[in-house]
Design an enzyme around this catalytic site. Structure first.
Site, PDB file in Angstrom:
ATOM      1  N   GLY A  16      -5.021   2.896  -8.397  1.00  0.00           N
ATOM      2  CA  GLY A  16      -4.841   3.655  -9.631  1.00  0.00           C
ATOM      3  C   GLY A  16      -6.117   4.326 -10.097  1.00  0.00           C
ATOM      4  N   HIS A 183       7.739   2.158   4.770  1.00  0.00           N
ATOM      5  CA  HIS A 183       6.275   2.199   4.678  1.00  0.00           C
ATOM      6  C   HIS A 183       5.790   0.785   4.961  1.00  0.00           C
ATOM      7  CE1 HIS A 183       2.202   2.912   3.510  1.00  0.00           C
ATOM      8  NE2 HIS A 183       2.271   2.087   2.474  1.00  0.00           N
TER       9      HIS A 183
END
Length: 321
Positions: A16, A183
């Site tokens: 982030g 993924h």
């Protein structure tokens, strides 16, 4: 949407933080709002990045916030929840899936916070296990499913293009190739339709003088490369943060560019909304504008089925009672 959009970033760990840094450096967003469960981390990262805009050519306002800012957000990127650590991975088993129980709870908490203020803002998800969390967000919260977009195999595909480019001694910009499916450990290369400079891989192999590619070896190399980064620096953040910001930009610019994103698979390749995973899709202002109903060879069909089963198995373990 304003000419300079408002981005909300939820979860300010390694990934982030890189998302905020990358987004602020572009000058594309007028405002970046930062949300994290740890208010001290949130406030510190917001201030750090806000001060950094003083040396950038374009000024972006970076501020600490709560979920109420989602009401006027133009895009939301979610990187909340813990990531795997080098000591968690010993090879073979994909430890991303060990995060399922804790991060399923995190994503449900995040989506509850977001949906209290908006139901029409595109959401780009990063949190692992990604496909499971995309499925939670897309199916449990009455949110427009096309607006729930996971970074999926976008980074895996970048690694694939780099891998092929290195073998062929060309720029990765000349390689068109995707990793598809989960993924994670069952991601697979879509080599039957990959090209180098418009040539098929068979043509490129003969022309450029590299050995024909074995899909099993390519798959193993690309999947392993993620763990090479993990063991080298302790986490992965640079590539995935750029992938997430790039997807947010593609949505906000209504690019209609094609990306292998994780989204609910419904009405193509035999799927009917039972799983979320990565397939090529046109990305625009409405999020997933259209999936491409691609042709797969037998090897690719087998591996897509394995990926779907892997994601479904993990989701079933965290499905609400």
């Amino acid at each position: 949407m304003s000419l300079a959009p408002h981005l909300v970033v939820i979860g300010i760990g390694h990934v982030g933080s890189d998302v905020v840094t990358n987004a602020a450096s572009l000058g594309f967003f007028s405002r970046i709002s930062v949300i994290d469960a740890d208010e001290h981390v949130r406030d510190g990262q917001a201030l750090d990045n806000h001060q950094a805009t003083g040396v950038l050519p374009a000024v972006t306002d970076v501020t600490a916030a709560d979920y109420s800012v989602c009401q006027d957000a133009d895009a939301i990127i979610v990187a909340a929840g813990p990531s795997i650590l080098p000591e968690d991975h010993s090879g073979g088993h994909d430890t991303r899936n060990q995060l399922a129980e804790v991060n399923a709870a995190v994503i449900r908490e995040v989506m509850a916070g977001v949906t209290a203020h908006t139901h029409d803002t595109p959401i780009v998800l990063i949190t692992n296990p990604l496909d499971v969390n995309v499925h939670i967000a897309a199916t449990e919260f009455d949110y427009p499913q096309n607006l729930i977009v996971g970074t999926g195999t976008s980074l895996d595909s970048a690694r694939l293009r780099r891998h092929i480019a290195d073998l062929a001694h060309v720029s990765p910009n000349s390689v068109q190739a995707f990793m598809l499916g989960e993924h994670g450990a069952t991601a697979f290369p879509y080599l039957s339709h990959a090209t180098i400079g418009g040539m098929t891989l068979a043509e490129a192999s003969a022309t450029l003088g590299f050995e024909p590619l074995d899909p099993n070896q390519v798959s193993e190399a690309v999947v392993q490369s993620a763990f090479d980064v993990l063991h080298g620096k302790g986490w992965t953040s640079s590539g995935i943060s750029r992938a997430a910001v790039s997807l947010a930009q593609a949505i906000l610019r209504d690019d209609h560019s094609i990306h292998p994103v994780s989204a609910l698979a419904d009405g193509l390749l035999g799927f009917h909304g039972e799983v979320s995973l990565s397939l090529p899709a046109i990305i625009g202002a409405d999020g997933v504008h259209q999936h491409l109903d691609i042709a797969l060879n037998d090897w690719e069909q087998e591996h897509l089925a394995a990926s779907a089963q892997a994601v479904t198995t993990i989701y079933e373990s965290v499905r609400p009672a």
